[in-house]
Design an enzyme around this catalytic site. Structure first.
Site, mmCIF file in Angstrom:
data_model
loop_
_atom_site.group_PDB
_atom_site.id
_atom_site.type_symbol
_atom_site.label_atom_id
_atom_site.label_comp_id
_atom_site.label_asym_id
_atom_site.label_seq_id
_atom_site.Cartn_x
_atom_site.Cartn_y
_atom_site.Cartn_z
ATOM 1 N N TYR A 233 -22.777 72.290 4.529
ATOM 2 C CA TYR A 233 -22.854 73.669 5.122
ATOM 3 C C TYR A 233 -24.034 73.547 6.177
ATOM 4 O O TYR A 233 -25.051 73.451 5.777
ATOM 5 C CB TYR A 233 -22.717 74.745 4.288
ATOM 6 C CG TYR A 233 -21.279 75.778 4.064
ATOM 7 C CD1 TYR A 233 -21.131 76.212 5.181
ATOM 8 C CD2 TYR A 233 -20.537 75.687 2.893
ATOM 9 C CE1 TYR A 233 -19.974 77.063 5.367
ATOM 10 C CE2 TYR A 233 -19.364 76.387 3.113
ATOM 11 C CZ TYR A 233 -19.092 76.974 4.125
ATOM 12 O OH TYR A 233 -18.087 77.835 4.499
ATOM 13 N N GLU B 84 -24.439 76.719 8.569
ATOM 14 C CA GLU B 84 -24.234 78.004 9.410
ATOM 15 C C GLU B 84 -25.383 78.342 10.194
ATOM 16 O O GLU B 84 -26.488 78.125 9.894
ATOM 17 C CB GLU B 84 -23.766 79.283 8.565
ATOM 18 C CG GLU B 84 -22.526 79.303 8.192
ATOM 19 C CD GLU B 84 -22.189 80.384 7.327
ATOM 20 O OE1 GLU B 84 -23.092 81.384 7.229
ATOM 21 O OE2 GLU B 84 -21.108 80.685 6.757
ATOM 22 N N ASP C 27 -11.300 76.299 32.198
ATOM 23 C CA ASP C 27 -11.092 75.511 30.912
ATOM 24 C C ASP C 27 -10.262 74.208 31.493
ATOM 25 O O ASP C 27 -9.159 74.343 31.739
ATOM 26 C CB ASP C 27 -9.777 76.725 30.166
ATOM 27 C CG ASP C 27 -9.398 76.077 29.022
ATOM 28 O OD1 ASP C 27 -9.613 74.672 28.702
ATOM 29 O OD2 ASP C 27 -8.457 76.687 28.427
ATOM 30 N N THR D 120 -11.434 71.257 24.984
ATOM 31 C CA THR D 120 -10.971 70.678 23.810
ATOM 32 C C THR D 120 -11.413 69.476 24.038
ATOM 33 O O THR D 120 -11.787 69.210 25.006
ATOM 34 C CB THR D 120 -9.540 70.697 23.814
ATOM 35 O OG1 THR D 120 -8.728 70.325 24.910
ATOM 36 C CG2 THR D 120 -8.722 72.112 23.345
ATOM 37 N N LYS E 150 -7.932 65.890 23.846
ATOM 38 C CA LYS E 150 -6.859 65.460 25.038
ATOM 39 C C LYS E 150 -7.523 64.186 25.829
ATOM 40 O O LYS E 150 -7.444 63.384 25.321
ATOM 41 C CB LYS E 150 -6.625 66.927 25.825
ATOM 42 C CG LYS E 150 -5.856 67.813 24.785
ATOM 43 C CD LYS E 150 -5.626 69.106 25.524
ATOM 44 C CE LYS E 150 -5.030 69.960 24.846
ATOM 45 N NZ LYS E 150 -5.402 71.351 24.824
ATOM 46 N N ARG F 280 -10.040 66.461 17.432
ATOM 47 C CA ARG F 280 -9.634 67.790 17.493
ATOM 48 C C ARG F 280 -11.003 68.791 17.566
ATOM 49 O O ARG F 280 -11.544 68.510 16.503
ATOM 50 C CB ARG F 280 -8.494 68.166 16.661
ATOM 51 C CG ARG F 280 -7.387 67.515 16.211
ATOM 52 C CD ARG F 280 -6.457 68.457 15.661
ATOM 53 N NE ARG F 280 -5.612 69.012 16.771
ATOM 54 C CZ ARG F 280 -4.829 68.627 17.598
ATOM 55 N NH1 ARG F 280 -4.385 67.105 17.639
ATOM 56 N NH2 ARG F 280 -4.367 69.023 18.476
#
Ligand code: PLP
Length: 437
Positions: free
Chosen positions: A44, A46, A189, A215, A218, A224
């Site tokens: 974790y 954060e 984008d 992203t 692609k 991903r």
């Protein structure tokens, strides 16, 4: 062993023996898969490097800083956020950073090749913001004049320059002139084309926009995931942009980052620096140009939008199903000015990023196009009923009809045989599946 591994093996078989032509998909390298499947998922973290809510993050900090530095160097940006879980949350965070709820956001309409997050119905981008859509003209290209008129009329806070089903290059200078004239933030984008930009085969938006989102899975050929990048121009417009984006990511939208994903992004960015990646990007575009030409259309990037209207009415879904039964994966898509239906549109969207990662070249695209054309002959006459009430049953019956089609089965066997020459990158052997089946 978990049942899941048998299913992964089954999917590996599909990915190896078929032609993956969804333009937003790709095959990642073995190293990307290793980082993605690593113990980094256990942690974790954060917060941001040096400012975490949990202890034990020294190494994670190094990984995240490294990923951000690679991204900034690769794209020529001033700040890079690599934590967004995927493209849609990245776009939501970027919107939250520069807009208040109710502000006007403008993006290319879904039916013109825009993305859901750029102001489409039912998306957060039109639920929480006042969305105005611009469109492509009759030639299928973005109508910058009408974009300008709409921008002057609606005075948006944010304009999106980005596409998800658009085969042409974008003119970021024109976008910037319009956004600057109305004082709007401009976000590129580049999800679909980031690999092409890095490879130097599509113009970069970096000097024209305030923020870039992309992203990573692609054409960039990473896991991903997604990134939000801030440009020099963005910092000049708003010196607080970095902290606004940070706040939008956490606590605005996300909790702990996916550290395994961050690490895999870093690996893919390292790969994108290599000369071989430039060659790859160029080949993607060359392949798409040949594929488009063979199918009677044009592509300036990695993607082909094929209007099937010459074969009949509303054939996109039927084509998708028939191609799938022939071992070729594409998706149905609306075409500019589609007269059929957004659910059962008149076109298909296909592309070359994944096939090019397998080493296919122009001559292979001619073969692939020939199979596609043969498949399309099999759906002639299967037009979408014009009466709405007949469509549901018709669509149900399409699969039953096409699954029995002997010509499609024959093409599938030919495709399978052809794919044997082109191994896929990745860890297929770890799933007990040889690339050569
Ligand atoms: C232009 C564009 N932006 C954003 C996204 C959303 O990405 P994701 O599916 O990772 O949420 C996509 C995905 O198709 C896209 O094409």
């Amino acid at each position: 062993m978990s049942k899941v591994f048998a299913l992964i093996k089954k999917e590996a078989h599909r990915q190896i023996t078929g032609l993956e032509m969804i333009p937003s998909e790709n095959y990642v390298s073995e190293d990307v898969l290793k980082a993605l499947g690593s113990i980094l998922t256990n942690k974790y973290s954060e917060g941001f490097p040096g400012r975490r809510y949990y202890g034990g993050n020294e190494v994670i900090d190094e990984i995240e800083v490294y990923a951000s530095e690679l991204a900034n160097t690769l794209f020529g940006t001033k700040a890079a956020f690599v934590q967004p879980y995927s493209g849609s949350p990245a776009n939501m965070a970027a919107t939250m950073a520069v807009c208040n709820p109710g502000d006007v956001v403008m993006g290319l309409a879904l039916t013109s090749g825009g993305h859901l997050t750029h102001g489409a119905n039912l998306s957060f981008s039109s639920i929480f913001y006042k969305a105005v859509n611009y469109n492509v003209g009759k030639d299928g290209k973005i109508d910058y004049d009408s974009l300008e008129r709409l921008a002057k009329q609606h005075q948006p806070k944010l304009i999106w320059a980005g596409t998800t089903a658009y085969p042409y290059k974008l003119d970021y200078e024109k976008y910037a002139a319009i956004a600057d004239a109305v004082g709007a933030y401009l976000i590129a984008d580049i999800s679909h084309i980031s690999g092409l930009i890095v490879g130097g085969v599509h113009p970069t938006p970096v000097n024209h926009v305030h923020i870039i989102t992309t992203t990573t899975h692609k054409t960039l050929r990473g896991p991903r995931g997604a990134m939000i990048l801030v440009t020099e121009k963005g910092l000049q417009k708003d010196p607080d942009l970095k902290s606004k984006i940070e706040r939008a990511i956490i606590p605005g939208l996300q909790g702990g980052p996916h550290n395994h994903q961050t690490a895999a992004i870093a690996v893919s960015l390292e790969e994108a620096f290599k000369p071989s990646f430039k060659k790859y990007a160029l080949q993607v575009v060359k392949n798409a140009a040949v594929l488009a030409k063979e199918l009677g259309t044009i592509s300036e990037n990695h993607l082909v939008l094929k209007d099937l209207s010459e074969l009949g009415f509303g054939l996109g879904y039927q084509a998708q199903v028939a191609l799938e039964y022939a071992g070729i994966t594409v998706n149905k898509n609306t075409i500019p000015g589609d007269k059929a239906s957004p659910f059962y549109p008149s076109g298909i969207r296909l592309g070359t990023p994944a096939l090019t990662s397998r080493g296919m070249k122009e001559a292979d695209m001619i073969k692939v196009a020939a199979w596609i054309k043969r498949v399309l002959q099999e759906i002639k006459g299967l037009d979408l009923p014009t009466e709405q009430e007949k469509r549901k049953d018709f669509i149900k019956d399409i699969k039953k009809l096409l699954v029995k089609n002997k010509n499609l089965q024959k093409i599938k066997a030919e495709v399978e045989d052809f794919t044997k020459k082109y191994p896929i990158p990745g860890l297929y052997k770890h799933y007990g599946t040889k690339n050569r089946l």
